[in-house]
Each structure stands twice: as structure tokens, then as C-alpha cells.
Design a protein around this motif. Sequence first.
Motif, PDB file in Angstrom:
ATOM      1  N   VAL A   1       0.853  -1.188   0.000  1.00 33.85           N
ATOM      2  CA  VAL A   1       0.000   0.000   0.000  1.00 33.85           C
ATOM      3  C   VAL A   1       0.889   1.238   0.000  1.00 33.85           C
ATOM      4  O   VAL A   1       2.102   1.147   0.161  1.00 33.85           O
ATOM      5  CB  VAL A   1      -0.951   0.017   1.220  1.00 33.85           C
ATOM      6  N   GLU A   2       0.264   2.395  -0.139  1.00 36.06           N
ATOM      7  CA  GLU A   2       1.034   3.636  -0.225  1.00 36.06           C
ATOM      8  C   GLU A   2       1.457   4.183   1.133  1.00 36.06           C
ATOM      9  O   GLU A   2       2.534   4.736   1.257  1.00 36.06           O
ATOM     10  CB  GLU A   2       0.247   4.683  -1.009  1.00 36.06           C
ATOM     11  N   GLY A   3       0.611   4.069   2.159  1.00 33.48           N
ATOM     12  CA  GLY A   3       0.966   4.687   3.429  1.00 33.48           C
ATOM     13  C   GLY A   3       0.233   4.113   4.622  1.00 33.48           C
ATOM     14  O   GLY A   3      -0.539   3.155   4.514  1.00 33.48           O
ATOM     15  N   LYS A   4       0.473   4.733   5.780  1.00 34.88           N
ATOM     16  CA  LYS A   4      -0.078   4.267   7.055  1.00 34.88           C
ATOM     17  C   LYS A   4      -1.605   4.243   7.069  1.00 34.88           C
ATOM     18  O   LYS A   4      -2.207   3.316   7.610  1.00 34.88           O
ATOM     19  CB  LYS A   4       0.428   5.157   8.192  1.00 34.88           C
ATOM     20  N   ASP A   5      -2.223   5.279   6.494  1.00 35.12           N
ATOM     21  CA  ASP A   5      -3.693   5.319   6.487  1.00 35.12           C
ATOM     22  C   ASP A   5      -4.280   4.162   5.680  1.00 35.12           C
ATOM     23  O   ASP A   5      -5.341   3.630   6.021  1.00 35.12           O
ATOM     24  CB  ASP A   5      -4.200   6.654   5.930  1.00 35.12           C
ATOM     25  N   ASP A   6      -3.582   3.766   4.613  1.00 36.53           N
ATOM     26  CA  ASP A   6      -4.022   2.609   3.817  1.00 36.53           C
ATOM     27  C   ASP A   6      -3.911   1.335   4.656  1.00 36.53           C
ATOM     28  O   ASP A   6      -4.805   0.480   4.624  1.00 36.53           O
ATOM     29  CB  ASP A   6      -3.185   2.464   2.546  1.00 36.53           C
TER      30      ASP A   6
END
Length: 187
Positions: free
Chosen positions: A10-15
Motif C-alpha cells: 500500500v502507499e501509506g499508514k492510512d491505507d
Amino acid sequence: MKKIKEIIVVEGKDDTVAIKRAVNADTIETNGSAVNESVIEQVRLAQQTRGVIIFTDPDFPGQKIRNTISEQVKGCKHAFITKQEGLPKSGRGIGVEHASPEAIRNALKDAQLMDEEAPEEISQQDLVDAGLIGGAGAKDRRERLGVLLRIGHTNGKQLYKRLNMFQISKKAFIEAMVRINQEEKNE
């Protein structure tokens, strides 16, 4: 909660937070579209040990990340959400972090393996004949087709490549186009 064997990129922490709300899974975060060699090495190891599902946002940076990883790590599966599924309830942006747990589970269930060596089944002419390249409404038809076949949003050139890499059968393509044409008649 369903356990996913593969590691999800995924792209980042929120994902990652959104993925973990939907399924029990491990993730690798790219932290943006400038995917560095360290991330590529993590993805290679993950692919060798458990398999990988690339699950990036339905936008240009997400596609760039997907392409970068796919070129360097062969055999990854791909999961897609639609732009509509990635819209936030309020605010700006679009992405996996805004998708519902159900949309994430469906995308992961439908994750597909790209096969760059697959024999071509759908031709450029098939796309032209179906009104997917050039002409009025082509962009809308491509978006609907991407949703129906769970292959993401594409331009005409990307559509041709993606249909064949995912080994979408001519039969599945024709069935989806019949459905799209029927929806257009009913509008």
C-alpha cells in the motif's frame, strides 16, 4: 476476520489502517510514489515467501507505484478499487484509506495475477469496435469496463495491455460489453 496469506503493498499508514479494518493482513508501505530500493527488496522477499498483492490508490501516483513494483518484482497480484469507492466522505483526495471495508475485501477477493507472457486474446480492433478507444463516451465505457472486470481505470493503451496481461477472456470481455451497452440503452 479473513486472513490474507499474501503481503499487501500500500502507499501509506492510512491505507494500512483501512486494510486492517477490513481483513487480517500484513502490509508494506511505499511511503509515496518514489519507491526506493529498500521497499523493492522488501517486496521481493515478500513475493518469494508469501506472495504480494499490490493495492494502490486509483490515481496517477498509485498507478506509478504499481508500475514501478510490477516492473521490478514479477508475479505480483493486483487489487483495484474504483475512483468512486476511494472517494472520501468529506474533504479532498482519493484512495484506499477512504474505501469501505467491504470494497477492500471485494478488491482483495478479486485480486488478479498479471501475466506479461499471456497470448493476446483481445485485439486493439476489438477495443475500437466496442467504442472503448476514440469517439464519444469511450472514457465512460472504459471506466465501466474497469469496474466490471475489476482491472481499474485506464486510458485506451493501458486498457489493451491490462486486458491481455490479466488474461481477460474474449467471452468475459464480450459479456461485460453487452452489460455496458444495455446500461447505456436504459439511461
